[in-house]
Design a protein around this motif. Sequence first.
Motif, mmCIF file in Angstrom:
data_model
loop_
_atom_site.group_PDB
_atom_site.id
_atom_site.type_symbol
_atom_site.label_atom_id
_atom_site.label_comp_id
_atom_site.label_asym_id
_atom_site.label_seq_id
_atom_site.Cartn_x
_atom_site.Cartn_y
_atom_site.Cartn_z
ATOM 1 N N ALA A 139 -54.993 -17.640 16.995
ATOM 2 C CA ALA A 139 -55.072 -17.499 15.532
ATOM 3 C C ALA A 139 -56.447 -17.045 15.077
ATOM 4 C CB ALA A 139 -54.707 -18.827 14.856
ATOM 5 N N ARG A 140 -57.480 -17.394 15.821
ATOM 6 C CA ARG A 140 -58.829 -17.025 15.422
ATOM 7 C C ARG A 140 -59.201 -15.674 16.024
ATOM 8 N NH1 ARG A 140 -59.321 -22.440 16.779
ATOM 9 N NH2 ARG A 140 -60.184 -21.908 18.831
ATOM 10 N N GLY A 141 -59.563 -14.757 15.159
ATOM 11 C CA GLY A 141 -60.092 -13.481 15.619
ATOM 12 C C GLY A 141 -59.074 -12.421 15.929
ATOM 13 N N ASN A 142 -57.785 -12.691 15.746
ATOM 14 C CA ASN A 142 -56.745 -11.712 16.044
ATOM 15 C C ASN A 142 -55.852 -11.482 14.829
ATOM 16 O OD1 ASN A 142 -57.093 -11.195 19.001
ATOM 17 N ND2 ASN A 142 -56.749 -13.399 19.113
ATOM 18 N N GLU A 143 -55.308 -10.291 14.743
ATOM 19 C CA GLU A 143 -54.261 -9.979 13.772
ATOM 20 C C GLU A 143 -52.930 -10.348 14.420
ATOM 21 O OE1 GLU A 143 -51.639 -8.594 10.955
ATOM 22 O OE2 GLU A 143 -53.775 -9.021 10.740
ATOM 23 N N ILE A 144 -52.252 -11.364 13.879
ATOM 24 C CA ILE A 144 -51.009 -11.856 14.483
ATOM 25 C C ILE A 144 -49.814 -11.192 13.810
ATOM 26 C CG2 ILE A 144 -49.583 -13.862 14.971
ATOM 27 C CD1 ILE A 144 -51.997 -15.594 14.936
ATOM 28 N N ILE A 145 -48.897 -10.693 14.638
ATOM 29 C CA ILE A 145 -47.616 -10.198 14.151
ATOM 30 C C ILE A 145 -46.532 -11.070 14.777
ATOM 31 C CG2 ILE A 145 -46.012 -8.262 14.056
ATOM 32 C CD1 ILE A 145 -48.376 -6.379 14.200
ATOM 33 N N TYR A 146 -45.847 -11.834 13.952
ATOM 34 C CA TYR A 146 -44.769 -12.695 14.435
ATOM 35 C C TYR A 146 -43.493 -11.862 14.568
ATOM 36 C CZ TYR A 146 -47.881 -16.538 13.134
ATOM 37 O OH TYR A 146 -48.957 -17.393 13.024
ATOM 38 N N VAL A 147 -42.840 -11.965 15.729
ATOM 39 C CA VAL A 147 -41.593 -11.228 15.955
ATOM 40 C C VAL A 147 -40.517 -12.240 16.389
ATOM 41 C CG1 VAL A 147 -42.405 -8.889 16.392
ATOM 42 C CG2 VAL A 147 -42.612 -10.554 18.198
ATOM 43 N N PRO A 148 -39.827 -12.851 15.423
ATOM 44 C CA PRO A 148 -38.795 -13.833 15.760
ATOM 45 C C PRO A 148 -37.466 -13.140 16.075
ATOM 46 C CG PRO A 148 -39.627 -14.093 13.482
ATOM 47 C CD PRO A 148 -40.035 -12.746 13.973
ATOM 48 N N VAL A 196 -48.468 -10.870 9.756
ATOM 49 C CA VAL A 196 -47.264 -10.153 9.336
ATOM 50 C C VAL A 196 -46.105 -10.620 10.205
ATOM 51 C CG1 VAL A 196 -46.171 -7.857 9.176
ATOM 52 C CG2 VAL A 196 -48.568 -8.142 8.520
ATOM 53 N N GLU A 197 -44.918 -10.594 9.629
ATOM 54 C CA GLU A 197 -43.711 -10.977 10.368
ATOM 55 C C GLU A 197 -42.641 -9.933 10.137
ATOM 56 O OE1 GLU A 197 -40.112 -14.265 9.945
ATOM 57 O OE2 GLU A 197 -42.074 -14.722 9.099
ATOM 58 N N SER A 206 -50.564 2.699 13.125
ATOM 59 C CA SER A 206 -51.624 2.106 12.313
ATOM 60 C C SER A 206 -52.783 1.657 13.194
ATOM 61 C CB SER A 206 -51.073 0.916 11.520
ATOM 62 O OG SER A 206 -52.111 0.176 10.918
ATOM 63 N N TYR A 207 -52.455 1.055 14.342
ATOM 64 C CA TYR A 207 -53.497 0.549 15.231
ATOM 65 C C TYR A 207 -54.284 1.689 15.870
ATOM 66 C CZ TYR A 207 -55.660 -2.730 18.490
ATOM 67 O OH TYR A 207 -56.568 -3.499 19.180
ATOM 68 N N LEU A 208 -53.593 2.764 16.210
ATOM 69 C CA LEU A 208 -54.279 3.924 16.784
ATOM 70 C C LEU A 208 -55.164 4.611 15.743
ATOM 71 C CD1 LEU A 208 -51.377 5.451 18.905
ATOM 72 C CD2 LEU A 208 -53.390 4.231 19.749
ATOM 73 N N LEU A 213 -48.511 -1.114 5.008
ATOM 74 C CA LEU A 213 -48.561 -1.919 6.222
ATOM 75 C C LEU A 213 -49.934 -1.806 6.884
ATOM 76 C CD1 LEU A 213 -46.318 -3.696 7.364
ATOM 77 C CD2 LEU A 213 -45.870 -1.943 9.075
ATOM 78 N N HIS A 214 -50.517 -0.618 6.859
ATOM 79 C CA HIS A 214 -51.859 -0.434 7.437
ATOM 80 C C HIS A 214 -52.878 -1.281 6.681
ATOM 81 C CE1 HIS A 214 -55.109 1.557 9.548
ATOM 82 N NE2 HIS A 214 -55.705 1.799 8.396
ATOM 83 N N THR A 215 -52.712 -1.399 5.370
ATOM 84 C CA THR A 215 -53.619 -2.228 4.563
ATOM 85 C C THR A 215 -53.510 -3.691 4.963
ATOM 86 O OG1 THR A 215 -53.445 -0.688 2.706
ATOM 87 C CG2 THR A 215 -54.227 -2.909 2.216
ATOM 88 N N LEU A 216 -52.282 -4.178 5.178
ATOM 89 C CA LEU A 216 -52.097 -5.570 5.596
ATOM 90 C C LEU A 216 -52.778 -5.813 6.938
ATOM 91 C CD1 LEU A 216 -48.347 -6.345 4.713
ATOM 92 C CD2 LEU A 216 -50.383 -6.856 3.381
ATOM 93 N N PHE A 217 -52.565 -4.894 7.879
ATOM 94 C CA PHE A 217 -53.184 -5.063 9.199
ATOM 95 C C PHE A 217 -54.706 -5.027 9.099
ATOM 96 C CE2 PHE A 217 -49.194 -2.869 11.062
ATOM 97 C CZ PHE A 217 -48.522 -4.069 11.070
ATOM 98 N N SER A 218 -55.217 -4.071 8.315
ATOM 99 C CA SER A 218 -56.668 -3.885 8.229
ATOM 100 C C SER A 218 -57.351 -5.090 7.612
ATOM 101 C CB SER A 218 -56.985 -2.632 7.396
ATOM 102 O OG SER A 218 -56.432 -1.477 7.991
#
Length: 822
Positions: free
Chosen positions: A301-310, A386-387, A414-416, A376-381
């Motif tokens: 959780a610390r230092g990473n952008e988490i994307i939950y994929v349930p 995000v889920e 977005s990541y690239l 979506l790029h704004t949320l990641f940045s």
Amino acid sequence: MPSAQPSLFSRLRFGLMRRLLYVWARSESIGNPLAKVAPTNAEPILYVLPGRSFSDLLVLEQECSRAGLPRPILPPGGALKEESAYFHLTSELAWSGRPDPRKRSPRLLRALTAVELRVTPDVKIVPVSVFWGLSPDAESSPLKLLFAHNWGVGGKLRKLLAILVHGRKIRVSFGEPLSLRELTDENLGHNRNLRKVSRLLRVHFKHQRGAVVGPDLSHRRTLLKGLMHGPLVREAIAREAAEQNISEERARQRAARYADEIASDFTYSIIRFLEIVLSWFWNKLYDGVKVNNLENVQDIARGNEIIYVPCHRSHIDYLLLSYLLVRSSLTPPHIAAGINLNMPVIGSILRRGGAFFMRRSFRGNQLYTAVFNEYLHTLFSRGFPVEYFIEGGRSRTGRLLDPKTGMLAITLRSYLRSSRRPIVFMPVYIGYERVLEGRTYLGELRGKEKKKESFFDLFRVLSALKLRFGEVALNFGSPVALNDFLDQQQPGWREQRGAPEYKPDWLTDATNQLARTLGGAINAAADANPVNLVALVMLSTRRLALDEATLTRTLNTFTGLLGDVPYSANVTLPALAGAEQISHVEAMGMIGRQSDALGEILFLDEPQAVLMTWYRNNILHLVALPALIACLFLNNPRMKREQIERLVSALYPYLQGELFLHWREEELPEIINRYVDGLIGRGLLREENEQIHRPDTASGEFVLLTLLARSIIQMLERFYMAAALLLNNPNGSLTAEQLEGLCTVMAQRLSILHGLNAPEFFDKTLFRQFIQRLQAFEVLSTDSEGRLHYQPELEDIAENTAKRVLSAEIRLSIRQVARSAG
């Protein structure tokens, strides 16, 4: 040198103040402090708080005392002669709350010097964060929000008000200990050692605060205005104006409407409202909500952008996940939701709870695509969790659906393009003992059309509350780091980043592989509950009935086998024995009972049997490999391990494609042998003279082996049907659509002839996916007219392998129907 003991008066005063604070205050630790802090006599512990706060120190003392950890106000012990075992990273000016970076803690300086001079072997520095009140995304009143622990500064007055307003919602986070010995062994010198330890602690506190409080929230209007200035959106506006022959201002207004349609409106009061409502709802609906492997999330959780994929089994999946993240002191995610949920009242609540809405298809609308991608790029940045659901929609069959890769492709692009923090995907498995939409799914499994969602569904949900829903499990899987994945798939990808429109040739293949990897990781975190296991056994019987003693023994054997040879470290199993599992499922009204002179019989009626296929499919992947091994021994009394490995390996890619099995092909020999040993250990097979033998066909063990084999026999029959139809027609005479249609008709006919009450047996989608897998493995190829051509390997799979796993009766029946279809 300070005195080794604090004065008696100081300790009495401190104890009195702590008792006074806890007349009002209530605190709890995030996670288990003892799992991170393992005190020893040889290694003194010093706690570090981010800033000078007497109230935070009182809370730390309370939590250490409660957890049985060394207390901060007492000497740390060992050779470190200090009167107390805590210090502050920075000093705060009393009323402004601003840190003074020029001041270093004298206690830290002395501890570092003691380690450098080897006065003490080591000193462990334990960072501790104290959060007053829930994070801003979970508070309701403006007053509470003002004094919640957020990204602003504050002094003593603000802390006093925070105690009054948030004193009953205090959370304490203990970080991983920092070893001063490991630091000094790098031989950086005293000053550089001091700067490094200060920097490491600052980074820790920043990341910890971000994980709990979340990133700073900008006003929605500001965010939407910023979207219009994104390079992709500006280009799309100009292109829209030119293609539609309208002014750029009008195109910009259209883009703004799209942005307003898409964007969430994270509202603190709604999050807090939902927390209260959902607390009541879960307690009313379920006997319990189990959260497993939470440490998998806390570690990243610390230092990473988490994307939950349930996995996606119910509309309440995202509510449940967000609720449990809030309750676990983790920031709730922004959630991708279908535009069909943007209905009156419900849509507004979901949007304020973090949902952003997306259309089912972007095709042909480049302006909408650009706006959505930029959002979506704004949320990641900005670091928002995000889920989204890679399956696209809810699974009506109970198994993981083939992924829809659109959101993953947008994420990769977005990541690239650019990123501030590494992206880590967190697979999540949600398992229900009774799914809320069960009645709807029952109709759809029987062939009814999918029903469109409406506001009135809410009242139908409330009417279902009189049923017993058992427990629900939420299991976090093993995280998938995007950097590591790309390094493996495409070395050198980092040198190709930067352009907003960058779409490398390898992106599609990498996206598809990422989708398969995540699907396997979701299934590798499955929860096997009593309903799943009872469904698995009962649907393997010929007449959907079994005497109680045999059912009990089978459940004990299957549960034991899953424990003996774990599918993965993240899978969870029921703690109940077989008889208790039966009682539990019976109490939920999901299985029937009939008594006669010879004993008790458990059975499924027609509606129960159809719906039970959904629950069985939740965990079918857990038994797929041992069930395939069991299939080999229905027609073969004995086999060598090498034969078992060869036959299982030949069919594994097709099972893996349908069930998202997570083992790589190079791992198979070891895994197969582990399952063979597990079956031997449970008495379902035996080994003699370097051969594996099945049990006597009149024994109870053979009955159990047969029930295990039948759990996947229908899947193997579907494979054989498609192959038989291809081989019975001239090579190159059928298109994929024709083959799919013939397979469906054949399956329906066989289900009538053999009394199979399993609608998924003739599910057109499963046949389509199997045909696509044959094409992906180059067993099938397509010519310019769309006709299928098969390779010689198909005959080997269809005849030689099928002969080992399918009975002569079913193979003859399939070939007869195939000849009539040809």
